[in-house]
Scaffold this active site. Sequence first.
Site, PDB file in Angstrom:
ATOM      1  N   HIS A  96       0.832  -1.209   0.000  1.00 25.60           N
ATOM      2  CA  HIS A  96       0.000   0.000   0.000  1.00 25.60           C
ATOM      3  C   HIS A  96       0.862   1.252   0.000  1.00 25.60           C
ATOM      4  CE1 HIS A  96      -3.259   2.790   1.141  1.00 25.60           C
ATOM      5  NE2 HIS A  96      -2.330   3.334   1.933  1.00 25.60           N
ATOM      6  N   GLU A  97       1.863   1.289   0.871  1.00 23.61           N
ATOM      7  CA  GLU A  97       2.734   2.473   0.932  1.00 23.61           C
ATOM      8  C   GLU A  97       3.517   2.637  -0.364  1.00 23.61           C
ATOM      9  OE1 GLU A  97       2.138   4.525   3.093  1.00 23.61           O
ATOM     10  OE2 GLU A  97       1.013   3.254   4.464  1.00 23.61           O
ATOM     11  N   HIS A 100       1.674   4.485  -3.028  1.00 21.87           N
ATOM     12  CA  HIS A 100       1.812   5.944  -3.036  1.00 21.87           C
ATOM     13  C   HIS A 100       3.046   6.370  -3.833  1.00 21.87           C
ATOM     14  CE1 HIS A 100      -1.481   6.660  -0.369  1.00 21.87           C
ATOM     15  NE2 HIS A 100      -0.936   6.028   0.654  1.00 21.87           N
TER      16      HIS A 100
END
Length: 228
Positions: A96-97, A100
């Site tokens: 998820h990170e 970004h």
Amino acid sequence: MNSPFLLIIIPMLASMYIQWRLRSKFTEYSQIALASGLTGAEVAQKMLNENGIYDVRVLSVDGQLTDHYNPQDKTVNLSPDVYAGRSIMSAAVAAHECGHAVQHKVAYAPLQLRSAIVPFVSVSSRYLQWVLLAGILLIQTTLLPLAIGVGLFALTTLFSFITLPVEFDASKRALAWIDSRGIVTAREHEMAKDGLHWAAMTYVVAALASLGTLLYYASILFGGRNRD
């Protein structure tokens, strides 16, 4: 109970419930080993490399649920349990990170917009509580401080809502990648999806709470204006 006051109380209670669910899911899925055996750090590095991102470092930071991507210094910061963990949740959060970081590379519009208003939100947040306090104390004399406070709060609320597509899109990218690369099995994918869902819900509740508080202060402002 005053109905405008409910605009603050209801989101607050919802936030407490969502935070409890998130921690519960995080604990549950952190105890289930990933079949591929990769650590969160390895998942992150692999996802970055496969997306052609070589200038972003993967770091370990203190705390729990402190995971974040910093576009200023181009770092993916993972909490110790995620960085060294070999669980379903570690893989999901790490991916998820990195989602970004991928957004940053492809110039994802909502992320660019959010980054552009960060300096203004930082300044607004620094003085907001004092401006609102002054506005409440001086409401019988002048509505200007409260009007300024409502304006500043509107900016932070806008920021909260711009954050929503950024977070949901990062999770979508993460889940698609870990699935397509065989990082997770079909069963693990559903667990990862569930964990990221509850993480995203914290942003939804935060945005609604911000909106509720904004409406609360706006009702005081316009109530005071009507008395004039």
